[in-house]
Design an enzyme around this catalytic site. Structure first.
Site, PDB file in Angstrom:
ATOM      1  N   LYS A  15     -41.019  43.607  -0.643  1.00  0.00           N
ATOM      2  CA  LYS A  15     -39.547  44.444   0.210  1.00  0.00           C
ATOM      3  C   LYS A  15     -39.252  45.491  -0.768  1.00  0.00           C
ATOM      4  O   LYS A  15     -39.529  45.938  -1.812  1.00  0.00           O
ATOM      5  CB  LYS A  15     -38.555  43.239   0.185  1.00  0.00           C
ATOM      6  N   TYR A  55     -38.156  40.012  12.556  1.00  0.00           N
ATOM      7  CA  TYR A  55     -37.081  39.220  12.469  1.00  0.00           C
ATOM      8  C   TYR A  55     -36.775  39.045  13.975  1.00  0.00           C
ATOM      9  O   TYR A  55     -35.697  39.785  14.175  1.00  0.00           O
ATOM     10  CB  TYR A  55     -36.284  39.896  11.502  1.00  0.00           C
ATOM     11  N   ASN A 162     -34.345  39.815  -2.500  1.00  0.00           N
ATOM     12  CA  ASN A 162     -35.082  38.665  -3.210  1.00  0.00           C
ATOM     13  C   ASN A 162     -36.471  38.881  -3.301  1.00  0.00           C
ATOM     14  O   ASN A 162     -37.358  38.039  -3.156  1.00  0.00           O
ATOM     15  CB  ASN A 162     -34.882  37.373  -2.443  1.00  0.00           C
ATOM     16  N   HIS A 165     -41.017  38.790   0.967  1.00  0.00           N
ATOM     17  CA  HIS A 165     -41.126  38.088   2.269  1.00  0.00           C
ATOM     18  C   HIS A 165     -42.525  37.459   2.098  1.00  0.00           C
ATOM     19  O   HIS A 165     -43.297  37.910   1.896  1.00  0.00           O
ATOM     20  CB  HIS A 165     -41.051  38.806   3.808  1.00  0.00           C
ATOM     21  N   GLU A 176     -46.884  36.659  12.696  1.00  0.00           N
ATOM     22  CA  GLU A 176     -46.352  38.013  12.088  1.00  0.00           C
ATOM     23  C   GLU A 176     -47.478  38.878  11.572  1.00  0.00           C
ATOM     24  O   GLU A 176     -47.478  39.990  11.432  1.00  0.00           O
ATOM     25  CB  GLU A 176     -45.669  37.432  10.546  1.00  0.00           C
TER      26      GLU A 176
HETATM   27  P1  GDP Z   1     -37.141  33.438   3.308  1.00  0.00           P
HETATM   28  O1  GDP Z   1     -38.124  32.894   4.334  1.00  0.00           O
HETATM   29  O2  GDP Z   1     -37.015  32.555   2.255  1.00  0.00           O
HETATM   30  O3  GDP Z   1     -37.055  35.045   3.065  1.00  0.00           O
HETATM   31  O4  GDP Z   1     -35.615  33.148   4.012  1.00  0.00           O
HETATM   32  P2  GDP Z   1     -35.144  33.382   5.652  1.00  0.00           P
HETATM   33  O5  GDP Z   1     -36.249  33.578   6.416  1.00  0.00           O
HETATM   34  O6  GDP Z   1     -34.168  32.391   5.758  1.00  0.00           O
HETATM   35  O7  GDP Z   1     -34.222  34.572   5.510  1.00  0.00           O
HETATM   36  C1  GDP Z   1     -34.770  36.008   5.595  1.00  0.00           C
HETATM   37  C2  GDP Z   1     -34.091  36.855   4.446  1.00  0.00           C
HETATM   38  O8  GDP Z   1     -32.896  36.984   4.991  1.00  0.00           O
HETATM   39  C3  GDP Z   1     -34.072  36.382   3.065  1.00  0.00           C
HETATM   40  O9  GDP Z   1     -35.206  36.689   2.507  1.00  0.00           O
HETATM   41  C4  GDP Z   1     -32.711  37.252   2.701  1.00  0.00           C
HETATM   42  O10 GDP Z   1     -33.301  38.515   2.292  1.00  0.00           O
HETATM   43  C5  GDP Z   1     -31.986  37.377   3.991  1.00  0.00           C
HETATM   44  N1  GDP Z   1     -31.133  36.176   3.836  1.00  0.00           N
HETATM   45  C6  GDP Z   1     -31.394  34.703   4.081  1.00  0.00           C
HETATM   46  N2  GDP Z   1     -30.125  34.232   4.044  1.00  0.00           N
HETATM   47  C7  GDP Z   1     -28.913  35.419   3.764  1.00  0.00           C
HETATM   48  C8  GDP Z   1     -27.707  35.273   3.582  1.00  0.00           C
HETATM   49  O11 GDP Z   1     -27.136  33.849   3.546  1.00  0.00           O
HETATM   50  N3  GDP Z   1     -27.087  36.258   3.214  1.00  0.00           N
HETATM   51  C9  GDP Z   1     -27.713  37.349   3.198  1.00  0.00           C
HETATM   52  N4  GDP Z   1     -27.020  38.560   3.119  1.00  0.00           N
HETATM   53  N5  GDP Z   1     -29.085  37.772   3.301  1.00  0.00           N
HETATM   54  C10 GDP Z   1     -29.601  36.464   3.826  1.00  0.00           C
HETATM   55 MG    MG Z   2     -38.288  33.300   6.356  1.00  0.00          MG
END
Ligand code: GDP
Ligand code: MG
Length: 198
Positions: A15, A55, A162, A165, A176
């Site tokens: 990212k 997304y 973080n 992705h 994807e």
């Molecule tokens: P991943 O698959 O581990 O990347 O997690 P998810 O698919 O649940 O979420 C996608 C992305 O959304 C994450 O990598 C974070 O950058 C962001 N994100 C997820 N949860 C949160 C949250 O609680 N707050 C915020 N601000 N960003 C979040």
């Molecule tokens: Mg995810």
């Protein structure tokens, strides 16, 4: 069962924070040393349309999953979601985060890659670590190289930075990969490990 049936492909994005922090090489190194095979790679500044597809708004479990992770994290650190975000509805929180994610992903270039191998999806998730850096194991990309939190990111109305992705499941990877790469951009070659293990 054929060995080919056990081979998966998964999408990884470095990212914008990973690119701007100069961690592209470090991230690739960690993936490369697992033995997984890099089969596609490009650097692009994603369009809003691409980020919106990546997304998807209508993937309920993804939207609510993000909302639920926020609620859990708020409970753990003793924050009130209604005070912080104006709602404690996981779907509404998820949609809010999705908007921040789209802004984040389109803000600067990303490095998109497809990695291939046995159990590639789970293996790469392990190397990436938990979504929340404080929960990500030491030794993982997010555990070693990031410290952002849900509370910090939500307070600033932005996505958690973080670094990467990584597709969350085989189904997610199948959806994807074609968003980011055409069939012709995914290459075929042999890695040495294949002579030993496959
Ligand atoms: P991943 O698959 O581990 O990347 O997690 P998810 O698919 O649940 O979420 C996608 C992305 O959304 C994450 O990598 C974070 O950058 C962001 N994100 C997820 N949860 C949160 C949250 O609680 N707050 C915020 N601000 N960003 C979040
Ligand atoms: Mg995810």
């Amino acid at each position: 069962m054929l060995v080919e049936d056990l081979i998966e492909q998964t999408l990884i994005l470095v990212k914008p924070d990973g690119v701007k922090r100069g961690l592209v090489g470090e991230i690739i190194k960690r993936l490369e040393t697992t033995g997984l095979k890099l089969v596609a790679l490009k650097m692009i500044k994603p369009s809003k349309a691409l980020a919106e597809k990546h997304y998807p708004k209508d993937r309920k479990e993804f939207i609510e999953g993000m909302g639920k992770k926020t609620l859990e994290n708020y409970q753990e650190v003793g924050l009130d979601p209604i005070k912080m975000l104006g709602t404690d509805n996981p779907h509404k929180i998820g949609l809010m985060i999705r908007e921040w994610l789209i802004e984040y992903l389109t803000s600067d270039p990303v490095v998109a890659m497809v990695w291939q191998g046995p159990l590639a999806v789970s293996l790469v998730r392990k190397v990436a670590g938990n979504t929340l850096p404080f929960k990500a194991e030491c030794g993982s990309i997010r555990g070693d190289l990031a410290f952002d939190s849900s509370a910090l990111a939500n307070t600033q109305k932005r996505a958690i930075k973080n670094l990467v992705h990584a597709s969350g499941s085989k189904e997610e990877a199948t959806y994807e990969i074609p968003l980011w790469f055409s069939k012709e951009e995914i290459v075929s070659y042999q890695r040495i490990e294949e002579l030993v293990m496959l």
